[in-house]
Enzyme design. Structure first.
Site, PDB file in Angstrom:
ATOM      1  N   TYR A   1      -9.893  -0.855   2.212  1.00 48.08           N
ATOM      2  CA  TYR A   1      -9.695  -1.106   3.645  1.00 48.08           C
ATOM      3  C   TYR A   1      -9.360   0.168   4.407  1.00 48.08           C
ATOM      4  O   TYR A   1      -8.598   1.016   3.939  1.00 48.08           O
ATOM      5  CB  TYR A   1      -8.571  -2.123   3.866  1.00 48.08           C
ATOM      6  CG  TYR A   1      -9.040  -3.548   3.854  1.00 48.08           C
ATOM      7  CD1 TYR A   1      -9.806  -4.066   4.898  1.00 48.08           C
ATOM      8  CD2 TYR A   1      -8.743  -4.387   2.784  1.00 48.08           C
ATOM      9  CE1 TYR A   1     -10.249  -5.375   4.874  1.00 48.08           C
ATOM     10  CE2 TYR A   1      -9.183  -5.701   2.754  1.00 48.08           C
ATOM     11  CZ  TYR A   1      -9.936  -6.190   3.810  1.00 48.08           C
ATOM     12  OH  TYR A   1     -10.382  -7.491   3.787  1.00 48.08           O
TER      13      TYR A   1
ATOM     14  N   ASP B   1       0.796  -1.227   0.000  1.00 53.66           N
ATOM     15  CA  ASP B   1       0.000   0.000   0.000  1.00 53.66           C
ATOM     16  C   ASP B   1       0.827   1.276   0.000  1.00 53.66           C
ATOM     17  O   ASP B   1       0.293   2.355  -0.267  1.00 53.66           O
ATOM     18  CB  ASP B   1      -0.972  -0.011   1.180  1.00 53.66           C
ATOM     19  CG  ASP B   1      -2.157  -0.937   0.930  1.00 53.66           C
ATOM     20  OD1 ASP B   1      -2.381  -1.305  -0.233  1.00 53.66           O
ATOM     21  OD2 ASP B   1      -2.862  -1.295   1.897  1.00 53.66           O
TER      22      ASP B   1
END
Length: 782
Positions: A489, A401
């Site tokens: 998320y 990420d």
């Protein structure tokens, strides 16, 4: 000291408390007298700003200022630099343009002389990433620029952070697949999908005619990695129904394109995947369609409101749920101090600096307890995930990420829900284009009750109370929290600083599953969670760096194994030889990756061999596993072969080097076979005994998906943590200097209790909220 008669209290208990347990409302005067509460009602301060303090030194780790960022932007765009830069807003993939500007980390060897002595503040540098698509050999190149900008400033390649052999250079095929590269491959995707629109309409009731075409009613998404070594590139495109919860509406259709190089005319179709079958050509796909072989057994729903995080009336309402839930309030006033300008915090013996970068988010430096350094740096390094499945999206997905500039997704927190009412809320900022982007209220600081006493003991006695002395100490912690929403998320990071000198790092994950189309014969990768949706099995691995400096930089990683040995005892000769526990303590000698021991029978401590406590024991901090301490399950996948080494063990220890700042490179995801930065190369046999050492650790979860992941994964279960706890760091437990405690002595003859509150009263008070909350009066009596 306050005395009261036990006979009176027992009578009151019988007459008042026991009946009141039935009604649910204990008679308040009983508790007011028994707990030494005052009769007067006073205002509790929960909305005051935190008291201010002044940092002892400048925060040398802080983000570069907006003025500095703008000066760097202007500097690199000066034609004198010869970079031939195009404004990113109008640039194409074949142009040269600035992708981002960030803060280059300060070398530890430069920072220590300043923060520990009279040395000069270290020079700051900006980090500049430029996508150089206009070069004969297009690459992504990182540069460094010394601050402040002056007539003598120069642009230098930033190579020292990376050990893969190419420095800060990343081949075009492996560089970030940004909007420019996506736009370059869009004409091919549009043409391919338009040609088979009759098939997708028949199967899914939708078609893709291009992202800007009004007829398009399905959406596309591309996974990572898109390359293995930078020599070639591919784009695996998954399709979904659009909507706020599109992650939960996957369609069983995938298009794979070869997007190698900068010339879109050379891009080609690699094939289609549906029904777990691969079709290299449109003709083969159409033949299967016309044969009736592509009909969906579990059609996907277009409605996505079932996956919204809002109240669902069809589920009813729980009794009394219309009342505001309990809140955590700092009713005594804030007990921590903040220097907002220097991002410096003081709390109950703790001091630390905070920093923030667009790639890593919130970071901590110079963490001290009662004036002695415990950690030089504590920071998140990577949030990775790897999936399993029988289609291109799940089977071939690995996420890093930081690739998406993780820190830039930290955004506003909801007071009272994400953080308690009355929290100290701080903004974050980072360079964006030729300016600076600010996210308000993206970090919260708050102190909260831990929900258990820090220490407690009752000594027995033969009286009505069952004790002669009772001591209990209130436990609380200061928490620093951010939430970064990266795609589907919401990662919640909480760093807790406790009164006993321990630190807890906790990460939780909530949000939409990256789901797959459901097939009843593929439950080995997850269960059915909705009409046509399967929850895809995956691992979350969040890697952290803990640069320990236990009262100095020379430390060791001490391993204490609990072993079972055969022993005999002369005073029980008849037992013969039998098993007995004992400890075997050694120090790790060289750098290594390692795992938690089975049954937790090894204790890992960072110790200072030259510093001992009053009892002659080496001072240190223990590394205590918390909830769900895991590492990556798949160790030899081609999708995570060499660029994810940091995620493949629970723990690792290395000798500190200024060039080994990060566990990962933010563009590493597309270089599995030829990483730009290889964590595995950190382990080259260097000694770590009595050296400046760094501990790397992984938190995360094996996400065994479930129907309770609908609409989103719950924070309650998706959590992982670790604790750093004093291990002989002090001469005794750090609780004796705390006043928030009660000491009660029972007179065994008279039954009288003597009660010491140490001047910390428990008042009945009124709490005034800054702003009235729906359904809640602005005045609440506690």
């Amino acid at each position: 000291m306050v005395g009261f008669n036990s006979a009176w209290l027992l009578g009151s208990l019988a007459a008042t408390v026991i009946p009141s347990l039935v009604s649910g409302r204990p008679e308040p005067d009983l508790f007011r007298r028994a707990m030494n509460l005052k009769d007067d009602v006073k205002l509790c301060h929960i909305t005051d700003d935190a008291p201010t303090t002044k940092a002892p030194k400048e925060n040398v780790w802080a983000q570069i200022s907006p003025e500095e960022s703008k000066s760097v932007w202007d500097f690199v765009h000066d034609p004198v630099q010869g970079l031939n830069l195009t404004d990113p807003g109008s640039a194409k993939h074949t142009d040269n343009y600035v992708y981002f500007i960030d803060t280059l980390p300060i070398n530890k060897t430069a920072a220590l002389p300043y923060i520990d002595g009279d040395g000069e503040a270290p020079t700051k540098y900006a980090r500049v990433v430029i996508f150089e698509g206009g070069k004969p050999e297009p690459v992504s190149q990182e540069y460094m620029v010394k601050l402040p900008i002056s007539k003598d400033s120069k642009l230098e390649k930033l190579d020292y952070l990376f050990n893969g052999g190419l420095g800060g250079t990343v081949p075009y095929n492996a560089r970030e697949f940004d909007g420019k590269r996506s736009a370059a491959s869009e004409p091919l995707l549009k043409a391919v999908m338009t040609n088979i629109s009759d098939i997708t309409i028949a199967i899914f009731g939708g078609a893709y005619y291009g992202s800007s075409d009004n007829r398009t009613n399905i959406t596309s998404t591309t996974n990572t990695p898109i390359s293995f070594d930078g020599d070639s590139a591919f784009r695996s495109v998954m399709f979904r129904y659009p909507g706020l919860a599109s992650y939960m509406l996957p369609l069983d259709f995938y298009t794979i394109l070869d997007v190698t190089g900068t010339d879109p005319s050379l891009y080609s179709l690699k094939g289609f995947v549906t029904k777990s079958r691969f079709f290299p050509t449109e003709a083969e796909l159409r033949a299967a369609f016309e044969a009736g072989e592509l009909e969906q057994e579990f059609p996907q729903t277009r409605d996505n409101t079932w996956a919204y995080v809002n109240h669902k009336p069809e589920m009813g309402q729980r009794d009394l749920e219309d009342r505001l839930a309990p809140q955590s309030l700092e009713i005594g006033g804030k007990r921590y101090k903040v220097d907002a300008q220097q991002q410096y915090v003081e709390y109950m013996g703790w001091t630390f600096y905070m920093s923030f970068t667009r790639t890593l988010g919130l970071m901590f430096y110079d963490i001290k307890f009662k004036g002695e350094r415990v950690l030089y740096e504590l920071s998140m390094q990577e949030a990775a995930a790897q999936y399993g499945g029988n289609q291109p999206k799940a089977a071939g997905t690995v996420y890093h990420d930081t690739y998406y500039s993780f820190g830039t997704y930290s955004a506003t927190l909801v007071e009272g829900y994400d953080c308690p009412f009355g929290s100290t809320l701080l903004n974050i900022s980072f360079p964006e284009g030729n300016g600076t982007e600010v996210h308000p209220d993206a970090i919260c600081l708050y102190e909260s009750d831990d929900g258990f006493p820090l220490a407690r003991h009752r000594t027995g006695a033969s009286n009505d109370w069952g004790f002669s002395q009772l001591g209990t100490v209130k436990s609380s912690s200061l928490h620093a929290r951010t939430v970064a929403t990266v795609g589907n998320y919401d990662y919640m990071f909480t760093y807790s600083f406790s009164l006993d000198g321990s630190i807890e790092v906790e990460v939780r994950a909530s949000g939409y599953l990256q789901s797959s189309a459901y097939y009843k014969d593929q439950d080995k990768w997850g269960p059915r969670i909705y009409q046509g949706t399967q929850g895809s099995l995956h691992d979350h691995i969040v890697t952290f760096k803990a640069d320990f400096d236990i009262v100095g930089s020379k430390n060791s990683l001490q391993v204490t194994d609990l072993i079972v040995a055969n022993q005999s005892q002369p005073w029980f000769a008849e037992l013969g030889v039998f098993e007995q526990m004992e400890l075997n303590t050694t120090n790790m000698d060289v750098e290594k990756q390692f795992n938690w021991s089975p049954n937790g029978q090894s204790m890992f401590c960072v110790v200072n061999n030259e510093k001992t406590n009053k009892w002659g024991v080496k001072r240190g901090y223990r590394i205590v596993p918390g909830k769900s301490n895991i590492h990556l399950s798949v160790l030899n996948s081609p999708f995570s072969k060499g660029q994810s080494e940091f995620s493949k063990s629970h723990l690792a220890v290395t000798k500190h080097h200024d060039e080994e700042v990060y566990a990962n490179s933010w563009q590493n995801i597309n270089l599995a076979s030829k990483p730009q930065h290889d964590f595995g190369k950190f382990f080259n046999g260097e000694g770590v005994d009595d050296e400046d050492i760094v501990v790397w650790f992984n938190l995360g979860m094996h996400h065994f998906t479930r129907s309770e992941d609908v609409p989103v994964t719950l924070y309650t279960e998706a959590v992982s943590s670790i604790v750093f706890a004093p291990q002989n760091f002090n001469d005794r437990a750090q609780e004796g200097d705390l006043l928030n405690r009660r000491w009660i002595v029972a007179n065994s003859t008279s039954g009288e209790l003597s009660y010491e509150d140490y001047g910390v009263e428990l008042p009945t008070c009124k709490v005034q909220l800054e702003e009235p909350v729906d359904g809640l009066s602005p005045w609440v009596t506690i």
